[in-house]
Design a protein around this motif. Structure first.
Motif, PDB file in Angstrom:
ATOM      1  N   ALA A 147       0.873  -1.262  -0.097  1.00 49.03           N
ATOM      2  CA  ALA A 147       0.194   0.070  -0.037  1.00 49.03           C
ATOM      3  C   ALA A 147       0.861   1.208  -0.024  1.00 49.03           C
ATOM      4  CB  ALA A 147      -0.790  -0.153   1.185  1.00 49.03           C
ATOM      5  N   ASN A 148       1.841   1.343   0.983  1.00 54.98           N
ATOM      6  CA  ASN A 148       2.761   2.422   0.758  1.00 54.98           C
ATOM      7  C   ASN A 148       3.503   2.664  -0.236  1.00 54.98           C
ATOM      8  OD1 ASN A 148       2.072   3.756   3.343  1.00 54.98           O
ATOM      9  ND2 ASN A 148       2.961   2.283   4.427  1.00 54.98           N
ATOM     10  N   PHE A 149       4.097   1.525  -0.939  1.00 52.48           N
ATOM     11  CA  PHE A 149       4.933   1.357  -2.259  1.00 52.48           C
ATOM     12  C   PHE A 149       3.985   1.913  -3.267  1.00 52.48           C
ATOM     13  CE2 PHE A 149       6.357  -0.437  -6.106  1.00 52.48           C
ATOM     14  CZ  PHE A 149       7.863  -0.344  -6.135  1.00 52.48           C
ATOM     15  N   LYS A 150       2.867   1.699  -3.416  1.00 51.58           N
ATOM     16  CA  LYS A 150       1.875   2.267  -4.525  1.00 51.58           C
ATOM     17  C   LYS A 150       1.588   3.739  -4.351  1.00 51.58           C
ATOM     18  CE  LYS A 150      -2.752   1.808  -6.780  1.00 51.58           C
ATOM     19  NZ  LYS A 150      -3.524   1.097  -7.029  1.00 51.58           N
ATOM     20  N   LYS A 151       1.363   4.250  -2.679  1.00 57.30           N
ATOM     21  CA  LYS A 151       1.488   5.725  -2.756  1.00 57.30           C
ATOM     22  C   LYS A 151       2.614   6.513  -2.886  1.00 57.30           C
ATOM     23  CE  LYS A 151      -1.544   5.314   1.250  1.00 57.30           C
ATOM     24  NZ  LYS A 151      -1.535   5.414   2.821  1.00 57.30           N
ATOM     25  N   MET A 152       3.942   5.851  -2.686  1.00 55.53           N
ATOM     26  CA  MET A 152       5.142   6.240  -3.107  1.00 55.53           C
ATOM     27  C   MET A 152       5.343   6.534  -4.454  1.00 55.53           C
ATOM     28  SD  MET A 152       7.484   4.683  -0.329  1.00 55.53           S
ATOM     29  CE  MET A 152       9.241   5.216  -1.416  1.00 55.53           C
ATOM     30  N   PHE A 153       4.981   5.466  -5.478  1.00 55.25           N
ATOM     31  CA  PHE A 153       4.751   5.199  -6.535  1.00 55.25           C
ATOM     32  C   PHE A 153       4.254   6.534  -7.312  1.00 55.25           C
ATOM     33  CE2 PHE A 153       3.783   3.987 -11.022  1.00 55.25           C
ATOM     34  CZ  PHE A 153       5.212   3.328 -11.293  1.00 55.25           C
ATOM     35  N   GLU A 154       2.811   6.482  -7.067  1.00 55.45           N
ATOM     36  CA  GLU A 154       2.012   7.525  -7.472  1.00 55.45           C
ATOM     37  C   GLU A 154       2.441   8.932  -7.099  1.00 55.45           C
ATOM     38  OE1 GLU A 154      -1.810   6.070  -6.081  1.00 55.45           O
ATOM     39  OE2 GLU A 154      -2.106   4.617  -7.669  1.00 55.45           O
TER      40      GLU A 154
END
Length: 122
Positions: free
Chosen positions: A46-53
């Protein structure tokens, strides 16, 4: 094996460059560990996706890979190190980083569990 891991690294960076979250997610094992100029982090999906976006404004261009080394530790574990040159659309600057990654094979597919980046002095 070295060629296969190098191709996975290139695919990962191409996914980052093209903002292809699914490509990058499918090559990552969660939680993953990332170390670089912002410190050391264990990141869940979930945090990886936030960082990516959140990196939408940071457009990178992969300019070159060099000095690629890898070692397969056993049939399911490999480590790699290489130099990558990245350009940025904004300002036209480029930088070189020494990168390392640890790859594991699960369900017959390779996934990155650790990635480090160290910007090289100019």
């Amino acid at each position: 094996m070295e060629t296969q891991i190098m191709e996975l690294e290139k695919k990962y960076w191409q996914g980052m460059e093209n903002k292809e979250y699914e490509t990058v997610r499918n090559l990552t094992s969660f939680p993953c560990i990332v170390a670089g100029k912002n410190g050391v982090h264990s990141i869940d999906e979930a945090n990886f996706k936030k960082m990516f976006e959140s990196g939408e404004g940071d457009k990178i261009k992969v300019l070159n890979f060099s000095d690629f080394h890898s070692q397969q530790l056993d049939e399911n574990n490999a480590v790699t190190a290489y130099i990558i040159e990245l350009g940025k659309d904004v300002g036209g600057e480029s930088s070189k980083c020494a990168c390392t990654s640890v790859w594991i094979k699960k369900e017959n597919k390779w996934h990155c569990v650790l990635h480090t980046e160290t910007e090289l002095s100019k």
